[in-house]
Structures are given as C-alpha cells and as structure tokens.
Design a protein around this motif. Structure first.
Motif, PDB file in Angstrom:
ATOM      1  N   THR A   1       0.887  -1.158   0.000  1.00  0.00           N
ATOM      2  CA  THR A   1       0.000   0.000   0.000  1.00  0.00           C
ATOM      3  C   THR A   1       0.924   1.206   0.000  1.00  0.00           C
ATOM      4  OG1 THR A   1      -1.715  -1.177   1.228  1.00  0.00           O
ATOM      5  CG2 THR A   1      -1.785   1.237   1.310  1.00  0.00           C
ATOM      6  N   ALA A   2       0.626   2.196  -0.837  1.00  0.00           N
ATOM      7  CA  ALA A   2       1.512   3.361  -0.917  1.00  0.00           C
ATOM      8  C   ALA A   2       0.695   4.639  -0.804  1.00  0.00           C
ATOM      9  CB  ALA A   2       2.284   3.350  -2.234  1.00  0.00           C
ATOM     10  N   VAL A   3       1.323   5.655  -0.220  1.00  0.00           N
ATOM     11  CA  VAL A   3       0.678   6.958  -0.051  1.00  0.00           C
ATOM     12  C   VAL A   3       1.632   8.052  -0.511  1.00  0.00           C
ATOM     13  CG1 VAL A   3      -0.219   8.616   1.650  1.00  0.00           C
ATOM     14  CG2 VAL A   3      -0.770   6.191   1.880  1.00  0.00           C
ATOM     15  N   TYR A   4       1.095   9.006  -1.263  1.00  0.00           N
ATOM     16  CA  TYR A   4       1.836  10.216  -1.617  1.00  0.00           C
ATOM     17  C   TYR A   4       1.170  11.366  -0.891  1.00  0.00           C
ATOM     18  CZ  TYR A   4       3.595  14.256  -4.097  1.00  0.00           C
ATOM     19  OH  TYR A   4       4.200  15.456  -4.363  1.00  0.00           O
ATOM     20  N   PRO A   5       1.944  12.295  -0.289  1.00  0.00           N
ATOM     21  CA  PRO A   5       3.404  12.279  -0.163  1.00  0.00           C
ATOM     22  C   PRO A   5       3.847  11.386   1.004  1.00  0.00           C
ATOM     23  CG  PRO A   5       2.522  14.256   0.871  1.00  0.00           C
ATOM     24  CD  PRO A   5       1.344  13.508   0.286  1.00  0.00           C
TER      25      PRO A   5
ATOM     26  N   LEU B   1      -2.986  14.437  -1.790  1.00  0.00           N
ATOM     27  CA  LEU B   1      -2.947  13.069  -1.287  1.00  0.00           C
ATOM     28  C   LEU B   1      -3.378  12.060  -2.338  1.00  0.00           C
ATOM     29  CD1 LEU B   1      -4.584  13.488   2.242  1.00  0.00           C
ATOM     30  CD2 LEU B   1      -2.154  13.465   1.674  1.00  0.00           C
ATOM     31  N   MET B   2      -2.588  11.001  -2.460  1.00  0.00           N
ATOM     32  CA  MET B   2      -2.910   9.914  -3.383  1.00  0.00           C
ATOM     33  C   MET B   2      -2.592   8.598  -2.692  1.00  0.00           C
ATOM     34  SD  MET B   2      -1.540  11.236  -7.083  1.00  0.00           S
ATOM     35  CE  MET B   2       0.048  11.826  -6.535  1.00  0.00           C
ATOM     36  N   MET B   3      -3.274   7.535  -3.132  1.00  0.00           N
ATOM     37  CA  MET B   3      -3.074   6.226  -2.519  1.00  0.00           C
ATOM     38  C   MET B   3      -3.051   5.157  -3.601  1.00  0.00           C
ATOM     39  SD  MET B   3      -5.433   4.605   0.515  1.00  0.00           S
ATOM     40  CE  MET B   3      -4.793   3.335   1.624  1.00  0.00           C
ATOM     41  N   ALA B   4      -2.258   4.121  -3.379  1.00  0.00           N
ATOM     42  CA  ALA B   4      -2.172   3.008  -4.328  1.00  0.00           C
ATOM     43  C   ALA B   4      -2.120   1.701  -3.545  1.00  0.00           C
ATOM     44  CB  ALA B   4      -0.918   3.139  -5.195  1.00  0.00           C
ATOM     45  N   TYR B   5      -2.604   0.637  -4.181  1.00  0.00           N
ATOM     46  CA  TYR B   5      -2.493  -0.701  -3.601  1.00  0.00           C
ATOM     47  C   TYR B   5      -2.108  -1.639  -4.734  1.00  0.00           C
ATOM     48  CZ  TYR B   5      -3.647  -5.288  -1.780  1.00  0.00           C
ATOM     49  OH  TYR B   5      -3.563  -6.602  -1.406  1.00  0.00           O
TER      50      TYR B   5
END
Length: 200
Positions: A76-80, A115-119
């Motif tokens: 799971t990833a979050v920017y920033p 804010l952005m999120m990835a999985y």
C-alpha cells in the motif's frame, strides 16, 4: 518456540502513475506528461513498516526506489511520504494529514496536499488514485491569502481507505472547516491567476 527472523529488506523499484486530474494536469505539465517532481517521496507499506521510496533521477520514468521486505506480497503506498503513518490490519493508513494551510502554486496545487493512494500485489507497478477533490480558484488581482470555508470539515488528520480504487480520507483530529491558500513566501502575495485548493 521458533524465533521468526525479521525478513530481509531488499531493494525495489516501482513505476508509479498518477490518475489524471482532467483540466489541471495539462496546466501542470504543459502537455509533456511529467507528473512527478524531483525529490518526490512516497510511503510504501510492506506489512512490516513505513518505507521511504524516492523518485529516481530520471523524473519522466516515474520510478521510485527504496527497500522493502523480501517477503511482502502486497504493498500500500501513499503520496506524499508521511513520517509516523501506519498501515492498519484492515488495510487503511492512519496518520495522514490533508493540510488546512496550503502553499499557492500557479496553475496547480500544493504537492503536499495532493494526497494519493495506491495498492498493488505487483512488485513493480503503483497506480495512484486521488484522495482529494480540487477547488479551482481564479483571481484577477494579487491576494495576501485565499480562504475557503465550508459547512463541513474539509481538512485535518485521519485515515485513508483504499475502497477498491476510490480512496477517501476520514478525519479524526485537527479537523478544519477552512483551508487557507498562502503565498510561497511570508511577505509575498498570491499573484493574479488560477490556483487549486485540495479538500476532502
């Protein structure tokens, strides 16, 4: 009892894409397709920790490099990148802030607020989805600041939930019904032009 060793950290690189912000992206990248900026960092959660991944030198490739657990099967990833953020058992990420004070960026938004999120279960690709909504503000004159006030909370700290690719933030502290767009320098002004404010 068998003592399980902490799994090894191994180098990894993810190619990261951003969901298009129709209308802003063209203004942001003048049509060149560069969405990331030098120095960008993301938080990558491998089930054992919050790892820092940094955009590599070749900005246009959108490749972020760092180290993560060799045993991880999903990320799971979050920017920033957010120090102190944690991945919960349900897959949400706690300790993420949508700032109530944002820096005005001509034709764009404050990257810290985007804010952005990835999985992913793929060890090479992250497709980020927007968490925030953008409010477009155009001014014909120089401003000291621009303040957006809503009836509900539009900024604060809380947790991000991926929601199968439609991520959202639920606020639990430092809630704010206003977001203030400030000039880049203390004594500066926000020049006439178009700006975007990121809100829940």
């Amino acid at each position: 009892a068998e003592i399980k060793e902490e799994s090894k950290l191994v180098p990894m690189t993810f190619t990261a894409t951003q969901e298009s912000n129709a209308g802003t992206r063209t203004a942001l990248n003048a049509g060149t397709g560069v969405d990331w900026e030098t120095g960008d960092k993301i938080s990558v959660f491998d089930g054992q920790g919050n790892r820092t991944f940094t955009l590599t030198e070749d900005v246009e490739d959108g490749k972020f490099s760092g180290t993560a657990s060799s045993e991880a099967t999903s990320f799971t990833a979050v920017y920033p990148y957010t120090e102190g953020a944690t991945l919960e058992k349900d897959g949400s990420v706690r300790g993420i802030t949508l700032p109530a004070e944002q820096t005005a960026t001509a034709g764009s938004f404050d990257p810290k607020a985007a804010l952005m999120m990835a999985y992913t279960e793929d060890k090479s690709q992250l497709n980020f989805k927007n968490v925030v909504s953008l409010v477009k503000v155009t001014t014909d004159f120089d401003c000291r600041k621009i303040v957006l006030t809503a009836k509900e909370n539009i900024a604060g700290t809380g947790k991000l939930t991926y929601n199968s690719g439609a991520p959202s933030i639920s606020l639990d502290s430092d809630k704010s019904q206003t977001v203030t767009l400030k000039p880049a320098s203390e004594d500066g002004v926000i020049a006439a032009g178009t700006y975007y404010i990121a809100i829940c």
